[in-house]
Scaffold this motif. Structure first.
Motif, PDB file in Angstrom:
ATOM      1  N   VAL A   1       0.854  -1.148   0.150  1.00  0.00           N
ATOM      2  CA  VAL A   1       0.438   0.066   0.135  1.00  0.00           C
ATOM      3  C   VAL A   1       0.776   1.241   0.261  1.00  0.00           C
ATOM      4  O   VAL A   1       0.879   2.084  -0.679  1.00  0.00           O
ATOM      5  N   SER A   2       1.576   1.264   1.140  1.00  0.00           N
ATOM      6  CA  SER A   2       3.066   2.950   1.147  1.00  0.00           C
ATOM      7  C   SER A   2       3.244   2.282  -0.584  1.00  0.00           C
ATOM      8  O   SER A   2       3.567   3.665  -0.868  1.00  0.00           O
ATOM      9  N   GLN A   3       3.855   1.602  -0.831  1.00  0.00           N
ATOM     10  CA  GLN A   3       4.558   1.356  -2.448  1.00  0.00           C
ATOM     11  C   GLN A   3       3.596   1.580  -3.380  1.00  0.00           C
ATOM     12  O   GLN A   3       3.827   2.917  -4.464  1.00  0.00           O
ATOM     13  N   ARG A   4       2.197   1.331  -3.462  1.00  0.00           N
ATOM     14  CA  ARG A   4       1.468   2.119  -4.346  1.00  0.00           C
ATOM     15  C   ARG A   4       1.208   3.567  -4.216  1.00  0.00           C
ATOM     16  O   ARG A   4       1.246   4.540  -5.126  1.00  0.00           O
ATOM     17  N   ALA A   5       1.499   4.039  -3.131  1.00  0.00           N
ATOM     18  CA  ALA A   5       1.473   4.854  -2.620  1.00  0.00           C
ATOM     19  C   ALA A   5       1.850   5.868  -3.146  1.00  0.00           C
ATOM     20  O   ALA A   5       1.837   7.741  -3.939  1.00  0.00           O
ATOM     21  N   ALA A   6       3.273   6.002  -2.101  1.00  0.00           N
ATOM     22  CA  ALA A   6       4.720   6.620  -3.414  1.00  0.00           C
ATOM     23  C   ALA A   6       4.571   6.676  -4.549  1.00  0.00           C
ATOM     24  O   ALA A   6       4.651   7.560  -5.646  1.00  0.00           O
ATOM     25  N   THR A   7       4.463   5.618  -5.646  1.00  0.00           N
ATOM     26  CA  THR A   7       4.468   5.552  -7.136  1.00  0.00           C
ATOM     27  C   THR A   7       3.152   6.729  -7.772  1.00  0.00           C
ATOM     28  O   THR A   7       3.019   7.296  -8.433  1.00  0.00           O
ATOM     29  N   ASP A   8       1.440   6.873  -7.021  1.00  0.00           N
ATOM     30  CA  ASP A   8       0.640   7.522  -7.415  1.00  0.00           C
ATOM     31  C   ASP A   8       1.183   9.002  -7.236  1.00  0.00           C
ATOM     32  O   ASP A   8       0.830   9.704  -7.890  1.00  0.00           O
ATOM     33  N   GLN A   9       1.653   9.220  -6.315  1.00  0.00           N
ATOM     34  CA  GLN A   9       2.510  10.288  -5.782  1.00  0.00           C
ATOM     35  C   GLN A   9       4.008  10.569  -6.863  1.00  0.00           C
ATOM     36  O   GLN A   9       4.163  12.486  -6.126  1.00  0.00           O
ATOM     37  N   GLN A  10       4.217  10.712  -7.743  1.00  0.00           N
ATOM     38  CA  GLN A  10       5.280  10.039  -8.470  1.00  0.00           C
ATOM     39  C   GLN A  10       5.366  11.378  -9.555  1.00  0.00           C
ATOM     40  O   GLN A  10       3.981  11.786  -9.961  1.00  0.00           O
ATOM     41  N   LYS A  11       5.769  12.762  -9.216  1.00  0.00           N
ATOM     42  CA  LYS A  11       5.858  14.103 -10.006  1.00  0.00           C
ATOM     43  C   LYS A  11       6.839  14.227 -11.506  1.00  0.00           C
ATOM     44  O   LYS A  11       7.796  13.776 -11.252  1.00  0.00           O
ATOM     45  N   LEU A  12       6.192  15.039 -12.186  1.00  0.00           N
ATOM     46  CA  LEU A  12       6.927  14.747 -13.361  1.00  0.00           C
ATOM     47  C   LEU A  12       8.053  15.182 -13.014  1.00  0.00           C
ATOM     48  O   LEU A  12       9.018  14.428 -13.672  1.00  0.00           O
ATOM     49  N   GLY A  13       8.116  15.989 -12.456  1.00  0.00           N
ATOM     50  CA  GLY A  13      10.350  16.881 -12.276  1.00  0.00           C
ATOM     51  C   GLY A  13      11.154  15.988 -11.703  1.00  0.00           C
ATOM     52  O   GLY A  13      11.872  15.803 -11.904  1.00  0.00           O
ATOM     53  N   PRO A  14      11.181  15.385 -10.119  1.00  0.00           N
ATOM     54  CA  PRO A  14      11.795  14.758  -9.827  1.00  0.00           C
ATOM     55  C   PRO A  14      12.029  12.951 -10.840  1.00  0.00           C
ATOM     56  O   PRO A  14      13.225  12.254 -10.666  1.00  0.00           O
ATOM     57  N   PHE A  15      11.220  13.180 -10.984  1.00  0.00           N
ATOM     58  CA  PHE A  15      10.854  11.463 -12.630  1.00  0.00           C
ATOM     59  C   PHE A  15      11.894  12.250 -13.386  1.00  0.00           C
ATOM     60  O   PHE A  15      13.103  10.820 -13.656  1.00  0.00           O
ATOM     61  N   LEU A  16      11.729  12.454 -14.319  1.00  0.00           N
ATOM     62  CA  LEU A  16      12.274  13.364 -15.520  1.00  0.00           C
ATOM     63  C   LEU A  16      14.389  13.526 -14.747  1.00  0.00           C
ATOM     64  O   LEU A  16      15.426  13.532 -15.622  1.00  0.00           O
ATOM     65  N   SER A  17      14.139  14.120 -13.118  1.00  0.00           N
ATOM     66  CA  SER A  17      15.871  14.650 -12.770  1.00  0.00           C
ATOM     67  C   SER A  17      15.995  12.549 -12.853  1.00  0.00           C
ATOM     68  O   SER A  17      18.093  13.172 -12.998  1.00  0.00           O
ATOM     69  N   GLN A  18      15.639  11.964 -12.163  1.00  0.00           N
ATOM     70  CA  GLN A  18      16.455  10.700 -11.857  1.00  0.00           C
ATOM     71  C   GLN A  18      16.021  10.112 -13.250  1.00  0.00           C
ATOM     72  O   GLN A  18      17.340   9.283 -13.474  1.00  0.00           O
ATOM     73  N   TRP A  19      15.699  10.413 -14.614  1.00  0.00           N
ATOM     74  CA  TRP A  19      15.414   9.266 -15.599  1.00  0.00           C
ATOM     75  C   TRP A  19      17.415  10.712 -16.123  1.00  0.00           C
ATOM     76  O   TRP A  19      17.593   9.468 -17.330  1.00  0.00           O
ATOM     77  N   PHE A  20      17.064  11.608 -16.121  1.00  0.00           N
ATOM     78  CA  PHE A  20      18.553  11.329 -16.701  1.00  0.00           C
ATOM     79  C   PHE A  20      19.368  11.363 -16.587  1.00  0.00           C
ATOM     80  O   PHE A  20      20.767  11.391 -16.144  1.00  0.00           O
ATOM     81  N   ALA A  21      19.710  12.166 -14.359  1.00  0.00           N
ATOM     82  CA  ALA A  21      20.538  11.585 -14.052  1.00  0.00           C
ATOM     83  C   ALA A  21      21.196   9.725 -14.152  1.00  0.00           C
ATOM     84  O   ALA A  21      22.553   9.434 -14.783  1.00  0.00           O
ATOM     85  N   GLU A  22      20.156   8.359 -14.508  1.00  0.00           N
ATOM     86  CA  GLU A  22      20.293   7.749 -15.402  1.00  0.00           C
ATOM     87  C   GLU A  22      21.347   7.073 -16.558  1.00  0.00           C
ATOM     88  O   GLU A  22      21.865   6.454 -17.108  1.00  0.00           O
ATOM     89  N   ARG A  23      21.332   8.392 -16.630  1.00  0.00           N
ATOM     90  CA  ARG A  23      21.882   8.570 -18.609  1.00  0.00           C
ATOM     91  C   ARG A  23      22.780   9.633 -18.606  1.00  0.00           C
ATOM     92  O   ARG A  23      22.735   9.978 -20.167  1.00  0.00           O
TER      93      ARG A  23
END
Length: 359
Positions: free
Chosen positions: A11-33
């Motif tokens: 439930v906690s993981q699902r909640a965190a997933t549902d709250q994933q924001k665009l900015g932090p997601f893209l920052s992580q995406w670029f960091a991994e590349r």
């Protein structure tokens, strides 16, 4: 961990997933590349900037809908971006969301239905004729510039990416070929390396430059390889040559050579020497020339030859063979032809034997 604790973790993981924001997601995406080439990251960055400007950094991934994707498409087009640019950037946005799906952050891609395939723009194609090529070469201020133009027009090289690292030891005068590395294709099976014939027109320009090169020279274009934007100077050269500016000069020089090679040697060899696939060549490089139209207009099939013979035997009055469903031959075509506006014939490369041994 007991059943209740496992359920709470899910439930906690699902909640965190549902709250994933665009900015932090893209920052992580670029960091991994971070290991990707700077030019690639710059291209991705343009799409990232548009998304963040449009949606905002705090936009939840799960709240971005297909309708939002269509709105972004319209917004980009209102910025007067070229169709190819819009498609490219939306394709990168689609790539972002594919990664989100793989990370189990989303179940569907809101950009999936958008058309992102790059289409060739035939209106921006220009066949650089032999006469135009000679005029451009004669307007160059140095032999180094003549070689740069020749590499694009006769060698079919990409400028500037493929000319920066060209070295004299890549030229095999005896075998009549030279080695080219394409940074753009480093991820391909051949790692971006190909062998290009030393076409007669190109050999002449390279030979003249070799005679002028100082002893111990390494690079073919020691000065121009460091030029940030050779297109600016090429436009001035075209103007100095007394020619009207045509779209995408370097790409159209390359496309012209790709068209000539396809006509002379076939698609397989043409694409091998130019370093692209036949699918890409059909969409972006190969052109129909005035010579193609002229040859097609004089081409006679077996049925066509019989038809012409019947017309001649009938006294040229326009009747066709007595066949059901046929009408009389019109005295003039029933459409306005632009054949006279098309570019003239291809440069001949008669007598050229492709190299049999690779470098």
């Amino acid at each position: 961990m007991g059943p209740q604790l496992r359920l709470a973790a899910l439930v906690s993981q699902r909640a965190a997933t549902d709250q994933q924001k665009l900015g932090p997601f893209l920052s992580q995406w670029f960091a991994e590349r971070a290991h990707e080439k700077e030019s690639t990251r710059l291209t991705w960055g343009n799409a990232r900037r548009h998304m963040l400007d449009f949606f905002g950094s705090d936009k939840l991934l799960r709240d971005i809908t297909p309708a939002d994707g269509e709105r972004l498409d319209r917004e980009l087009r209102r910025d007067d971006l070229a169709d190819a640019t819009v498609r490219k950037r939306l394709g990168i946005c689609k790539q972002f969301f594919r990664s989100a799906i793989k990370a189990r952050l989303l179940t569907e891609n809101p950009f999936q239905e958008l058309k992102t395939a790059n289409r060739g723009n035939k209106k921006r194609q220009h066949f650089v004729t032999p006469a135009e090529t000679i005029s451009i070469l004669d307007a160059c201020s140095s032999q180094e510039w003549r070689v740069l133009v020749a590499l694009a027009r006769y060698g079919g090289l990409r400028v500037p990416s493929e000319i920066r690292e060209l070295k004299w030891d890549a030229v095999n005068w005896a075998e009549g070929c030279f080695h080219v590395h394409a940074p753009k294709n480093e991820h391909h099976a051949d790692e971006g390396d190909r062998v290009v014939p030393l076409f007669p027109e190109l050999r002449a320009e390279l030979s003249a430059l070799w005679e002028l090169a100082p002893v111990g020279s390494v690079y073919l274009l020691p000065t121009l390889r460091l030029t940030g934007n050779p297109l600016t100077t090429l436009v001035k050269i075209i103007k100095r040559a007394g020619l009207a500016r045509f779209p995408k000069p370097f790409q159209n020089m390359r496309a012209t050579r790709a068209t000539e090679l396809e006509a002379e040697f076939g698609g397989h060899k043409a694409t091998e020497w130019c370093g692209h696939s036949e699918k890409i060549a059909e969409a972006h490089y190969w052109m129909v020339t005035g010579d193609d139209v002229s040859r097609a207009a004089s081409w006679k099939t077996e049925v066509g030859a019989y038809w012409v013979q019947q017309v001649a035997e009938d006294g040229g009055n326009g009747s066709q063979p007595d066949s059901a469903g046929h009408e009389k031959i019109p005295e003039k075509p029933g459409f306005a032809s632009d054949c006279d506006k098309l570019q003239p014939a291809l440069i001949g490369v008669e007598g050229l034997e492709p190299p049999t041994n690779e470098l």
